[in-house]
Design an enzyme around this catalytic site. Structure first.
Site, PDB file in Angstrom:
ATOM      1  N   ARG A   1       0.818  -1.223   0.000  1.00  0.00           N
ATOM      2  CA  ARG A   1       0.000   0.000   0.000  1.00  0.00           C
ATOM      3  C   ARG A   1       0.849   1.269   0.000  1.00  0.00           C
ATOM      4  O   ARG A   1       0.652   2.171   0.797  1.00  0.00           O
ATOM      5  CB  ARG A   1      -0.969   0.031   1.196  1.00  0.00           C
ATOM      6  CG  ARG A   1      -2.085  -0.976   1.095  1.00  0.00           C
ATOM      7  CD  ARG A   1      -3.149  -0.695   2.161  1.00  0.00           C
ATOM      8  NE  ARG A   1      -3.664  -1.950   2.643  1.00  0.00           N
ATOM      9  CZ  ARG A   1      -3.517  -2.387   3.898  1.00  0.00           C
ATOM     10  NH1 ARG A   1      -2.882  -1.664   4.789  1.00  0.00           N
ATOM     11  NH2 ARG A   1      -4.020  -3.532   4.250  1.00  0.00           N
TER      12      ARG A   1
ATOM     13  N   ARG B   1      -4.264   6.032   1.814  1.00  0.00           N
ATOM     14  CA  ARG B   1      -4.948   7.141   2.464  1.00  0.00           C
ATOM     15  C   ARG B   1      -4.046   7.988   3.349  1.00  0.00           C
ATOM     16  O   ARG B   1      -4.453   9.027   3.827  1.00  0.00           O
ATOM     17  CB  ARG B   1      -6.122   6.597   3.287  1.00  0.00           C
ATOM     18  CG  ARG B   1      -7.221   5.990   2.414  1.00  0.00           C
ATOM     19  CD  ARG B   1      -8.301   5.328   3.241  1.00  0.00           C
ATOM     20  NE  ARG B   1      -7.807   4.094   3.851  1.00  0.00           N
ATOM     21  CZ  ARG B   1      -8.539   3.321   4.657  1.00  0.00           C
ATOM     22  NH1 ARG B   1      -9.771   3.667   4.948  1.00  0.00           N
ATOM     23  NH2 ARG B   1      -8.031   2.216   5.153  1.00  0.00           N
TER      24      ARG B   1
ATOM     25  N   ARG C   1      -9.246  10.521  -4.160  1.00  0.00           N
ATOM     26  CA  ARG C   1     -10.312   9.654  -3.657  1.00  0.00           C
ATOM     27  C   ARG C   1     -11.670  10.344  -3.751  1.00  0.00           C
ATOM     28  O   ARG C   1     -12.702   9.683  -3.935  1.00  0.00           O
ATOM     29  CB  ARG C   1     -10.016   9.275  -2.205  1.00  0.00           C
ATOM     30  CG  ARG C   1     -10.994   8.303  -1.598  1.00  0.00           C
ATOM     31  CD  ARG C   1     -10.624   7.954  -0.175  1.00  0.00           C
ATOM     32  NE  ARG C   1     -10.636   9.120   0.694  1.00  0.00           N
ATOM     33  CZ  ARG C   1     -10.401   9.076   1.995  1.00  0.00           C
ATOM     34  NH1 ARG C   1     -10.116   7.927   2.579  1.00  0.00           N
ATOM     35  NH2 ARG C   1     -10.436  10.174   2.718  1.00  0.00           N
TER      36      ARG C   1
ATOM     37  N   ASP D   1      -6.361  -4.003  -6.781  1.00  0.00           N
ATOM     38  CA  ASP D   1      -6.868  -4.702  -5.602  1.00  0.00           C
ATOM     39  C   ASP D   1      -6.950  -6.188  -5.912  1.00  0.00           C
ATOM     40  O   ASP D   1      -7.191  -6.587  -7.071  1.00  0.00           O
ATOM     41  CB  ASP D   1      -8.257  -4.176  -5.216  1.00  0.00           C
ATOM     42  CG  ASP D   1      -8.681  -4.651  -3.837  1.00  0.00           C
ATOM     43  OD1 ASP D   1      -8.317  -3.994  -2.841  1.00  0.00           O
ATOM     44  OD2 ASP D   1      -9.362  -5.693  -3.743  1.00  0.00           O
TER      45      ASP D   1
ATOM     46  N   TYR E   1     -12.678 -14.257   0.694  1.00  0.00           N
ATOM     47  CA  TYR E   1     -13.571 -13.116   0.499  1.00  0.00           C
ATOM     48  C   TYR E   1     -14.787 -13.498  -0.348  1.00  0.00           C
ATOM     49  O   TYR E   1     -15.902 -13.020  -0.103  1.00  0.00           O
ATOM     50  CB  TYR E   1     -12.812 -11.967  -0.168  1.00  0.00           C
ATOM     51  CG  TYR E   1     -11.827 -11.284   0.739  1.00  0.00           C
ATOM     52  CD1 TYR E   1     -12.243 -10.322   1.652  1.00  0.00           C
ATOM     53  CD2 TYR E   1     -10.484 -11.604   0.708  1.00  0.00           C
ATOM     54  CE1 TYR E   1     -11.337  -9.684   2.493  1.00  0.00           C
ATOM     55  CE2 TYR E   1      -9.568 -10.986   1.546  1.00  0.00           C
ATOM     56  CZ  TYR E   1     -10.011 -10.027   2.435  1.00  0.00           C
ATOM     57  OH  TYR E   1      -9.113  -9.415   3.281  1.00  0.00           O
TER      58      TYR E   1
END
Length: 322
Positions: free
Chosen positions: A2, A6, A15, A51, A127
């Site tokens: 990452r 953020r 974003r 992702d 997931y």
């Protein structure tokens, strides 16, 4: 781990312009987000902004990223659910990702390695079966026990699709690729061999047959002592270590078992978050543990959301000065 995220103000500014999936699948945005940390810090490697759940989405599984909750997918719980997925859709669906990589290959400095990645089959299956994140992935583990044939088919589908997707990334410009098995550590040894080691071995063999010189990085997070067998049997070039691994001990464990293996990692993201002299000492300790051995300095997991950007700059400078 990452790089783009953020914690960067320039990332947060973008974003606000589009949702997460749109940013992943819009080459202009994904290219800019990939380059942001390179522009700011001059990292040695640029990690594709994408992702691990792009693959199930590309096969037709519903996917939303909800603020404060994370990814939400239409859960795979039956034969009918699995039958609705279509691996043949993947290459067309991920064409924007390949376009992003092609642009990055042209725009990045020659000294910056372009890294592609994918989720490993077991972690992505977690997931897909749960329909999102989970503390214990109980539904996934229940399917493994009560309907192993269905779970095997899901793993097989993900294995072949992941290998093909990563080859597409390489052909678009990725100079190395990484497999993230973030939930490998929830499995007992027998299941680890079946659902982590074996699919990774197949993916590595498939890629190496087509692209023999591309470095392959594996990250079996929280794999513990099983990382030795993972490194031996999968054929990866580099083993990424999580934060609980002791680099010196792992290096000693693997030096004879897998000659020439590179280790990657493994600073605790919380230490980076806190910064200061402790961070510098930890960077020194990791480098000392790896002295004279092939090593990619990295975190043991992703950069935390509110990490001060100046801490990242200080860490990069510290690693380069050691």
């Amino acid at each position: 781990m990452r790089q783009a995220g953020r914690y960067l103000p320039e990332f947060r500014a973008m974003r606000d312009k589009a949702d997460f999936l749109t940013r992943c699948m819009t080459p202009d945005m994904a290219t800019e987000l990939t380059i942001q940390p390179i522009r700011r810090y001059g990292m040695d490697g640029a990690i594709l902004f994408s992702d691990i759940l792009i693959l199930p989405w590309a096969m037709g599984q519903s996917l939303d990223f909800i603020e404060g909750r994370g990814p939400v997918l239409g859960a795979i719980r039956s034969e009918a659910d699995l039958a609705r997925l279509d691996p043949k859709r993947v290459q067309d669906a991920v064409a924007p990702v390949r376009e992003t990589l092609s642009r990055l290959a042209k725009e990045l400095p020659d000294v910056t390695t372009l890294l592609g990645f994918a989720g490993s089959p077991f972690t992505v299956a977690c997931y897909m079966v749960e329909g999102g994140g989970s503390r214990d992935f109980a539904e996934t583990r229940r399917m493994m026990q009560t309907n192993p044939a269905l779970f095997d088919r899901l793993i097989d589908t993900l294995t072949s699709s992941t290998a093909e997707m990563l080859c597409g990334q390489i052909e678009a410009g990725a100079e190395a690729v990484m497999l993230f098995d973030s939930w490998a550590g929830i499995l007992p040894p027998s299941a680890f061999r079946r659902y982590v080691i074996e699919p990774t071995r197949q993916i590595v063999a498939y890629i190496r047959a087509r692209h023999p010189n591309i470095p392959l990085i594996g990250f079996p997070r929280l794999g513990g002592i099983m990382v030795r067998e993972y490194a031996q049997k999968t054929g990866i070039n580099t083993l990424a270590l999580d934060t609980v691994a002791d680099p010196a001990q792992i290096s000693e464990l693997l030096s004879e078992a897998v000659p020439g293996l590179t280790l990657q990692g493994n600073m605790d993201p919380m230490i980076l978050f806190s910064g200061g002299e402790k961070m510098i000492r930890e960077a020194q300790a990791i480098r000392d543990a790896m002295r004279g051995k092939p090593h990619v300095f990295n975190l043991g997991h992703g950069v935390m959301q509110h990490t001060p950007p100046e801490n990242v700059a200080a860490l990069v400078e510290a690693v380069r000065s050691i």
